[in-house]
Design a protein around this motif. Structure first.
Motif, mmCIF file in Angstrom:
data_model
loop_
_atom_site.group_PDB
_atom_site.id
_atom_site.type_symbol
_atom_site.label_atom_id
_atom_site.label_comp_id
_atom_site.label_asym_id
_atom_site.label_seq_id
_atom_site.Cartn_x
_atom_site.Cartn_y
_atom_site.Cartn_z
ATOM 1 N N LEU A 100 0.843 -1.195 0.000
ATOM 2 C CA LEU A 100 0.000 0.000 0.000
ATOM 3 C C LEU A 100 0.876 1.242 0.000
ATOM 4 O O LEU A 100 1.865 1.313 0.738
ATOM 5 C CB LEU A 100 -0.921 0.021 1.228
ATOM 6 C CG LEU A 100 -1.894 -1.150 1.390
ATOM 7 C CD1 LEU A 100 -2.668 -1.012 2.688
ATOM 8 C CD2 LEU A 100 -2.851 -1.235 0.212
ATOM 9 N N GLN A 101 0.494 2.226 -0.811
ATOM 10 C CA GLN A 101 1.217 3.494 -0.867
ATOM 11 C C GLN A 101 0.219 4.643 -0.793
ATOM 12 O O GLN A 101 -0.655 4.775 -1.649
ATOM 13 C CB GLN A 101 2.044 3.598 -2.154
ATOM 14 C CG GLN A 101 3.202 2.617 -2.238
ATOM 15 C CD GLN A 101 4.025 2.800 -3.496
ATOM 16 O OE1 GLN A 101 3.673 3.575 -4.376
ATOM 17 N NE2 GLN A 101 5.130 2.079 -3.592
ATOM 18 N N LEU A 102 0.346 5.454 0.254
ATOM 19 C CA LEU A 102 -0.484 6.645 0.433
ATOM 20 C C LEU A 102 0.324 7.654 1.242
ATOM 21 O O LEU A 102 0.743 7.355 2.360
ATOM 22 C CB LEU A 102 -1.792 6.312 1.159
ATOM 23 C CG LEU A 102 -2.702 7.500 1.472
ATOM 24 C CD1 LEU A 102 -3.310 8.064 0.194
ATOM 25 C CD2 LEU A 102 -3.810 7.105 2.454
ATOM 26 N N ASP A 103 0.538 8.836 0.697
ATOM 27 C CA ASP A 103 1.350 9.846 1.376
ATOM 28 C C ASP A 103 0.506 10.599 2.409
ATOM 29 O O ASP A 103 0.368 11.821 2.361
ATOM 30 C CB ASP A 103 1.946 10.819 0.359
ATOM 31 C CG ASP A 103 2.970 11.757 1.001
ATOM 32 O OD1 ASP A 103 3.479 11.424 2.092
ATOM 33 O OD2 ASP A 103 3.241 12.825 0.417
ATOM 34 N N TRP A 104 -0.056 9.857 3.363
ATOM 35 C CA TRP A 104 -0.886 10.477 4.391
ATOM 36 C C TRP A 104 -0.050 11.357 5.318
ATOM 37 O O TRP A 104 -0.517 12.401 5.785
ATOM 38 C CB TRP A 104 -1.603 9.400 5.207
ATOM 39 C CG TRP A 104 -0.693 8.474 5.960
ATOM 40 C CD1 TRP A 104 -0.197 7.281 5.528
ATOM 41 C CD2 TRP A 104 -0.147 8.685 7.268
ATOM 42 N NE1 TRP A 104 0.617 6.722 6.488
ATOM 43 C CE2 TRP A 104 0.666 7.566 7.565
ATOM 44 C CE3 TRP A 104 -0.271 9.700 8.213
ATOM 45 C CZ2 TRP A 104 1.352 7.446 8.768
ATOM 46 C CZ3 TRP A 104 0.417 9.582 9.416
ATOM 47 C CH2 TRP A 104 1.211 8.471 9.680
ATOM 48 N N GLN A 105 1.178 10.935 5.573
ATOM 49 C CA GLN A 105 2.022 11.702 6.483
ATOM 50 C C GLN A 105 2.399 13.047 5.875
ATOM 51 O O GLN A 105 2.430 14.074 6.566
ATOM 52 C CB GLN A 105 3.274 10.905 6.833
ATOM 53 C CG GLN A 105 4.057 11.468 8.010
ATOM 54 C CD GLN A 105 5.130 10.508 8.493
ATOM 55 O OE1 GLN A 105 5.477 9.553 7.798
ATOM 56 N NE2 GLN A 105 5.647 10.751 9.681
ATOM 57 N N GLY A 106 2.663 13.063 4.569
ATOM 58 C CA GLY A 106 3.030 14.308 3.916
ATOM 59 C C GLY A 106 1.909 15.330 3.936
ATOM 60 O O GLY A 106 2.130 16.506 4.247
ATOM 61 N N VAL A 107 0.679 14.887 3.621
ATOM 62 C CA VAL A 107 -0.430 15.839 3.575
ATOM 63 C C VAL A 107 -0.825 16.292 4.974
ATOM 64 O O VAL A 107 -1.199 17.455 5.186
ATOM 65 C CB VAL A 107 -1.636 15.233 2.825
ATOM 66 C CG1 VAL A 107 -2.308 14.139 3.644
ATOM 67 C CG2 VAL A 107 -2.646 16.308 2.459
ATOM 68 N N MET A 108 -0.722 15.408 5.971
ATOM 69 C CA MET A 108 -1.046 15.812 7.335
ATOM 70 C C MET A 108 -0.005 16.780 7.882
ATOM 71 O O MET A 108 -0.346 17.755 8.562
ATOM 72 C CB MET A 108 -1.181 14.583 8.230
ATOM 73 C CG MET A 108 -2.427 13.755 7.936
ATOM 74 S SD MET A 108 -2.594 12.278 8.977
ATOM 75 C CE MET A 108 -2.945 13.007 10.570
#
Length: 260
Positions: A100-108
């Motif tokens: 799984l790849q999702l840049d959740w940390q970057g946007v948060m």
């Protein structure tokens, strides 16, 4: 719709999928509707388009009781979640590996770091999927989903980029089972995440939402299968900074040991 409610002082609380329908001939017949759901709360109904389907959604708002409520602005930030499932033949049962790849940390970090507050993490149910064979008895399936992060900020602080919250994500493996009968099947998922929520709450973290990912693995058994579904639990907490002593403050004198 969110901006229309926000202009009246309402605050978005969450968005929930209600079901799916075949696309109608006239999309206008499924226009937005609103209704109350109790004191201090309301929700609106809308629809999301995903290729061959229209999904119904409920938007829940908090209604202010103050005659001149503070107004809020909202930012909806779409991110791509790439989910890849690799399946290879094993001894008896196939081996399943998820990525799984999702840049959740970057946007948060970007939005929480500039004074915004996370409200919702929402899967709009749109997806592009491709699959193919990667070798003898092996295959790979890749799905790209659209995940929307929604942030809130009061209009009085729009130009203030002081961080107010920090965020994190906790993975939770939810066990489950699938049982089959004559012409029927039943799936049960054990969402026993109370301990996770309690432990995070004791550290000051507020649960924002629980996002079910596509990462589900199954293991065949007699008359059914066991399964594990990966959940992402998003939390945030308010940043507490130590206040400095006021100017001119004199600390108390140290207490010396008594001399006889």
């Amino acid at each position: 719709m969110i901006n229309d409610y926000a202009c009246r002082g309402c605050r978005l609380r969450c968005i929930e999928i209600t079901g799916c329908y075949k696309p109608p001939q006239d999309l206008n017949m499924y226009g937005p509707q609103t209704m109350g759901v109790g004191s201090g709360m309301a929700y609106g109904q809308g629809h999301l388009h995903s290729r061959s389907r229209i999904y119904g959604v409920d938007l829940f708002f908090e209604i202010p009781q103050h005659p001149s409520p503070e107004l809020y602005q909202y930012q909806a930030v779409p991110l791509k979640l790439t989910a890849q499932l690799n399946v290879s033949m094993g001894f008896g049962t196939p081996n399943q590996n998820w990525g799984l790849q999702l840049d959740w940390q970057g946007v948060m970090n970007q939005y929480l770091g500039t004074g915004w507050r996370l409200i919702e993490v929402f899967n709009d149910m749109s997806a592009d999927t491709s699959s193919g064979m990667t070798g003898f008895g092996s295959s790979s399936t890749t799905s790209v989903l659209n995940i929307i992060f929604i942030f809130e900020k009061s209009q009085s602080r729009l130009n203030d980029n002081t961080p107010m919250y920090e965020g994190t994500m906790v993975e939770y493996q939810a066990p489950g089972s699938v049982s089959a009968g004559i012409g029927t099947s039943t799936m049960v998922i054990d969402t026993n995440w109370d301990n996770v929520i309690e432990n995070m709450g004791n550290q000051g973290w507020e649960l924002i939402t629980i996002l079910q990912t596509p990462a589900t693995t199954t293991k065949m058994q007699f008359m059914g299968a066991s399964m594990t579904s990966l959940m992402w639990m998003f939390f945030q907490r308010q940043i507490v900074s130590a206040s400095l002593p006021p100017i001119g403050f004199d600390p108390p004198a140290p207490v010396l040991p008594y001399k006889q």
